[in-house]
Design a protein around this motif. Structure first.
Motif, PDB file in Angstrom:
ATOM      1  N   PHE A  84      32.977  43.953  37.972  1.00  0.00           N
ATOM      2  CA  PHE A  84      33.886  44.020  38.816  1.00  0.00           C
ATOM      3  C   PHE A  84      33.054  44.288  40.114  1.00  0.00           C
ATOM      4  CE2 PHE A  84      36.768  46.704  41.561  1.00  0.00           C
ATOM      5  CZ  PHE A  84      37.836  45.818  41.850  1.00  0.00           C
ATOM      6  N   LEU A  85      32.291  45.138  40.196  1.00  0.00           N
ATOM      7  CA  LEU A  85      31.285  45.215  41.256  1.00  0.00           C
ATOM      8  C   LEU A  85      30.561  43.951  41.752  1.00  0.00           C
ATOM      9  CD1 LEU A  85      29.901  48.765  40.668  1.00  0.00           C
ATOM     10  CD2 LEU A  85      31.665  48.133  42.396  1.00  0.00           C
ATOM     11  N   ASP A  86      30.200  43.156  40.560  1.00  0.00           N
ATOM     12  CA  ASP A  86      29.330  41.952  41.187  1.00  0.00           C
ATOM     13  C   ASP A  86      30.401  40.810  41.495  1.00  0.00           C
ATOM     14  OD1 ASP A  86      27.048  42.638  40.054  1.00  0.00           O
ATOM     15  OD2 ASP A  86      27.348  41.615  37.856  1.00  0.00           O
ATOM     16  N   PHE A  87      31.878  41.149  41.579  1.00  0.00           N
ATOM     17  CA  PHE A  87      32.571  40.282  42.223  1.00  0.00           C
ATOM     18  C   PHE A  87      32.711  40.432  43.818  1.00  0.00           C
ATOM     19  CE2 PHE A  87      37.017  41.261  44.364  1.00  0.00           C
ATOM     20  CZ  PHE A  87      37.221  39.811  44.405  1.00  0.00           C
ATOM     21  N   PHE A  88      32.218  41.670  44.354  1.00  0.00           N
ATOM     22  CA  PHE A  88      32.192  42.032  45.488  1.00  0.00           C
ATOM     23  C   PHE A  88      30.935  41.379  46.152  1.00  0.00           C
ATOM     24  CE2 PHE A  88      34.940  45.388  44.294  1.00  0.00           C
ATOM     25  CZ  PHE A  88      36.077  44.982  45.024  1.00  0.00           C
ATOM     26  N   VAL A  89      30.002  41.447  45.445  1.00  0.00           N
ATOM     27  CA  VAL A  89      28.764  40.758  45.629  1.00  0.00           C
ATOM     28  C   VAL A  89      28.841  39.163  46.106  1.00  0.00           C
ATOM     29  CG1 VAL A  89      26.409  39.816  44.740  1.00  0.00           C
ATOM     30  CG2 VAL A  89      26.917  42.085  44.319  1.00  0.00           C
ATOM     31  N   GLY A  90      29.573  38.576  45.086  1.00  0.00           N
ATOM     32  CA  GLY A  90      29.857  37.139  45.086  1.00  0.00           C
ATOM     33  C   GLY A  90      30.717  37.028  46.380  1.00  0.00           C
ATOM     34  N   VAL A  91      31.556  37.825  46.677  1.00  0.00           N
ATOM     35  CA  VAL A  91      32.434  37.721  48.066  1.00  0.00           C
ATOM     36  C   VAL A  91      31.692  37.875  49.189  1.00  0.00           C
ATOM     37  CG1 VAL A  91      34.123  38.905  49.281  1.00  0.00           C
ATOM     38  CG2 VAL A  91      34.856  38.446  46.864  1.00  0.00           C
ATOM     39  N   ALA A  92      30.495  39.108  49.126  1.00  0.00           N
ATOM     40  CA  ALA A  92      29.863  39.041  50.331  1.00  0.00           C
ATOM     41  C   ALA A  92      28.968  37.681  50.433  1.00  0.00           C
ATOM     42  CB  ALA A  92      29.057  40.258  50.170  1.00  0.00           C
ATOM     43  N   GLN A  93      28.700  36.914  49.334  1.00  0.00           N
ATOM     44  CA  GLN A  93      28.118  35.839  49.718  1.00  0.00           C
ATOM     45  C   GLN A  93      28.691  34.727  49.779  1.00  0.00           C
ATOM     46  OE1 GLN A  93      25.525  35.191  46.000  1.00  0.00           O
ATOM     47  NE2 GLN A  93      24.103  37.003  46.542  1.00  0.00           N
ATOM     48  N   HIS A  94      29.950  34.846  50.004  1.00  0.00           N
ATOM     49  CA  HIS A  94      30.928  33.716  50.319  1.00  0.00           C
ATOM     50  C   HIS A  94      30.679  32.754  49.384  1.00  0.00           C
ATOM     51  CE1 HIS A  94      32.022  35.732  53.926  1.00  0.00           C
ATOM     52  NE2 HIS A  94      30.644  35.738  54.309  1.00  0.00           N
ATOM     53  N   ASP A  95      30.327  33.094  47.828  1.00  0.00           N
ATOM     54  CA  ASP A  95      30.367  32.012  46.592  1.00  0.00           C
ATOM     55  C   ASP A  95      31.392  32.355  45.816  1.00  0.00           C
ATOM     56  OD1 ASP A  95      29.568  30.861  44.207  1.00  0.00           O
ATOM     57  OD2 ASP A  95      27.279  31.057  44.978  1.00  0.00           O
ATOM     58  N   ALA A  96      32.374  31.361  45.859  1.00  0.00           N
ATOM     59  CA  ALA A  96      33.583  31.555  44.935  1.00  0.00           C
ATOM     60  C   ALA A  96      33.138  31.792  43.477  1.00  0.00           C
ATOM     61  CB  ALA A  96      34.553  30.357  44.991  1.00  0.00           C
ATOM     62  N   GLY A  97      32.275  30.896  42.864  1.00  0.00           N
ATOM     63  CA  GLY A  97      31.697  31.041  41.448  1.00  0.00           C
ATOM     64  C   GLY A  97      31.188  32.346  41.317  1.00  0.00           C
TER      65      GLY A  97
END
Length: 125
Positions: A84-97
């Motif tokens: 779940f926290l990794d989801f926010f890393v992806g959001v911060a990187q603007h990377d949908a995958g």
């Protein structure tokens, strides 16, 4: 959801995370934002990621094979929280995958934990 499916989801969760940690060690371009080059700092973070993720995977697999349901529930909560926290890393990187993958795994993992808590059909040693 059966305990077998819940165990499989938990194993998948930690093995996927381990795969990304190993990719960070051996092929860092695969996990860095597009266009970013690996640095000594990113290498250190990859080592830290592997140092946390690989033992978690090992202990989850032990808990699965030993049928330690309570241990698997705790480790499953931890694994789901990490995803779940990794989801926010992806959001911060603007990377949908890198956002949607962890979010789906987190949802599946929390469903697996719920199933393990509701269905005590595993023996506890």
């Amino acid at each position: 959801m059966s305990s077998s499916v819940a165990k499989a989801i938990t194993a998948l969760d930690v093995l996927v995370a381990s795969g990304f940690a190993l990719a960070g060690l051996f092929h860092p371009q695969a996990v860095l934002p597009a266009g970013e080059a690996p640095t000594p700092g990113s290498a250190i973070f990859a080592v830290y990621a592997a140092a946390r993720t690989l033992p978690l995977a090992i202990f989850v697999l032990i808990a699965i094979f030993k049928n330690w349901r309570q241990t698997l529930i705790v480790l499953g909560i931890l694994a789901g929280t990490i995803q779940f926290l990794d989801f926010f890393v992806g959001v911060a990187q603007h990377d949908a995958g890198k956002a949607l993958g962890p979010l789906v795994l987190a949802i599946l993992q929390f469903a697996a934990v719920y199933a393990l808590r509701r269905n005590p059909d595993q023996r506890e040693v």
